[in-house]
Design a protein around this motif. Structure first.
Motif, PDB file in Angstrom:
ATOM      1  N   ALA A 136       0.829  -1.199   0.000  1.00  0.00           N
ATOM      2  CA  ALA A 136       0.000   0.000   0.000  1.00  0.00           C
ATOM      3  C   ALA A 136       0.866   1.252   0.000  1.00  0.00           C
ATOM      4  O   ALA A 136       0.533   2.245  -0.630  1.00  0.00           O
ATOM      5  CB  ALA A 136      -0.924  -0.002   1.205  1.00  0.00           C
ATOM      6  N   ASP A 137       1.963   1.205   0.713  1.00  0.00           N
ATOM      7  CA  ASP A 137       2.888   2.329   0.799  1.00  0.00           C
ATOM      8  C   ASP A 137       4.306   1.783   0.832  1.00  0.00           C
ATOM      9  O   ASP A 137       4.562   0.774   1.489  1.00  0.00           O
ATOM     10  CB  ASP A 137       2.658   3.154   2.072  1.00  0.00           C
ATOM     11  CG  ASP A 137       1.278   3.761   2.125  1.00  0.00           C
ATOM     12  OD1 ASP A 137       0.987   4.606   1.267  1.00  0.00           O
ATOM     13  OD2 ASP A 137       0.501   3.387   3.027  1.00  0.00           O
ATOM     14  N   ALA A 169       8.424   3.354   0.936  1.00  0.00           N
ATOM     15  CA  ALA A 169       9.363   4.473   0.930  1.00  0.00           C
ATOM     16  C   ALA A 169      10.775   3.918   0.781  1.00  0.00           C
ATOM     17  O   ALA A 169      11.140   2.956   1.448  1.00  0.00           O
ATOM     18  CB  ALA A 169       9.253   5.274   2.225  1.00  0.00           C
ATOM     19  N   VAL A 229       8.661   7.855  -2.569  1.00  0.00           N
ATOM     20  CA  VAL A 229       7.557   7.203  -1.871  1.00  0.00           C
ATOM     21  C   VAL A 229       6.485   6.847  -2.894  1.00  0.00           C
ATOM     22  O   VAL A 229       6.108   7.675  -3.721  1.00  0.00           O
ATOM     23  CB  VAL A 229       6.948   8.137  -0.795  1.00  0.00           C
ATOM     24  CG1 VAL A 229       5.725   7.502  -0.147  1.00  0.00           C
ATOM     25  CG2 VAL A 229       7.988   8.502   0.247  1.00  0.00           C
ATOM     26  N   TRP A 230       6.037   5.590  -2.850  1.00  0.00           N
ATOM     27  CA  TRP A 230       4.890   5.155  -3.631  1.00  0.00           C
ATOM     28  C   TRP A 230       3.748   4.936  -2.652  1.00  0.00           C
ATOM     29  O   TRP A 230       3.933   4.344  -1.591  1.00  0.00           O
ATOM     30  CB  TRP A 230       5.154   3.832  -4.340  1.00  0.00           C
ATOM     31  CG  TRP A 230       6.027   3.919  -5.535  1.00  0.00           C
ATOM     32  CD1 TRP A 230       5.644   4.218  -6.804  1.00  0.00           C
ATOM     33  CD2 TRP A 230       7.430   3.680  -5.590  1.00  0.00           C
ATOM     34  NE1 TRP A 230       6.731   4.188  -7.646  1.00  0.00           N
ATOM     35  CE2 TRP A 230       7.841   3.857  -6.929  1.00  0.00           C
ATOM     36  CE3 TRP A 230       8.395   3.348  -4.644  1.00  0.00           C
ATOM     37  CZ2 TRP A 230       9.153   3.700  -7.337  1.00  0.00           C
ATOM     38  CZ3 TRP A 230       9.700   3.194  -5.050  1.00  0.00           C
ATOM     39  CH2 TRP A 230      10.069   3.367  -6.381  1.00  0.00           C
ATOM     40  N   GLN A 231       2.541   5.405  -3.020  1.00  0.00           N
ATOM     41  CA  GLN A 231       1.363   5.202  -2.180  1.00  0.00           C
ATOM     42  C   GLN A 231       0.212   4.734  -3.055  1.00  0.00           C
ATOM     43  O   GLN A 231       0.038   5.219  -4.175  1.00  0.00           O
ATOM     44  CB  GLN A 231       0.964   6.499  -1.472  1.00  0.00           C
ATOM     45  CG  GLN A 231       2.008   6.974  -0.482  1.00  0.00           C
ATOM     46  CD  GLN A 231       1.618   8.276   0.183  1.00  0.00           C
ATOM     47  OE1 GLN A 231       1.022   9.137  -0.433  1.00  0.00           O
ATOM     48  NE2 GLN A 231       1.957   8.403   1.462  1.00  0.00           N
ATOM     49  N   SER A 232      -0.563   3.799  -2.536  1.00  0.00           N
ATOM     50  CA  SER A 232      -1.737   3.351  -3.275  1.00  0.00           C
ATOM     51  C   SER A 232      -2.805   4.440  -3.220  1.00  0.00           C
ATOM     52  O   SER A 232      -2.837   5.243  -2.286  1.00  0.00           O
ATOM     53  CB  SER A 232      -2.274   2.044  -2.692  1.00  0.00           C
ATOM     54  OG  SER A 232      -2.711   2.261  -1.372  1.00  0.00           O
ATOM     55  N   ARG A 233      -3.612   4.450  -4.250  1.00  0.00           N
ATOM     56  CA  ARG A 233      -4.719   5.403  -4.304  1.00  0.00           C
ATOM     57  C   ARG A 233      -5.991   4.621  -4.559  1.00  0.00           C
ATOM     58  O   ARG A 233      -6.015   3.709  -5.381  1.00  0.00           O
ATOM     59  CB  ARG A 233      -4.492   6.411  -5.424  1.00  0.00           C
ATOM     60  CG  ARG A 233      -3.271   7.277  -5.159  1.00  0.00           C
ATOM     61  CD  ARG A 233      -3.118   8.348  -6.167  1.00  0.00           C
ATOM     62  NE  ARG A 233      -4.327   9.152  -6.215  1.00  0.00           N
ATOM     63  CZ  ARG A 233      -4.437  10.238  -6.954  1.00  0.00           C
ATOM     64  NH1 ARG A 233      -3.455  10.623  -7.709  1.00  0.00           N
ATOM     65  NH2 ARG A 233      -5.561  10.920  -6.960  1.00  0.00           N
TER      66      ARG A 233
END
Length: 91
Positions: free
Chosen positions: A33-34, A36, A78-82
């Motif tokens: 989901a996230d 970093a 940082v990758w984050q789900s949307r």
């Protein structure tokens, strides 16, 4: 191997997407989901054709990282789900 910074970022993104897809395919019960990352990075500006291109490289494994000193630049990403809307697009 220095290459354009955009290529480095695409490779990192593809690697993260690959891990997530593999976990889904194996029904491992893991969902990213996230994420970093804080990686040492070499960045070299190269002036050509009247412009500037950033060439870069990050460490690929722990053994590779051992020669990278503390005075290196750092890439923090940082990758984050949307959540998706009803049509399947990002909300």
């Amino acid at each position: 191997m220095l290459r354009e910074l955009a290529t480095v970022l695409e490779e990192l993104n593809d690697a993260v997407a690959g891990v997530s897809a593999q976990a889904l395919a194996q029904q491992a019960g893991v969902r990213i989901a996230d994420l970093a990352l804080d990686l040492p990075i070499d960045v070299v500006p190269v002036f050509r054709n009247g412009g500037c291109v950033l060439l870069a490289d990050v460490t690929r494994n722990q053994a590779d990282a051992s020669g990278w000193g503390g005075d290196r630049s750092r890439l923090q990403i940082v990758w984050q789900s949307r959540p998706l809307d009803a049509a399947g697009g990002a909300a």
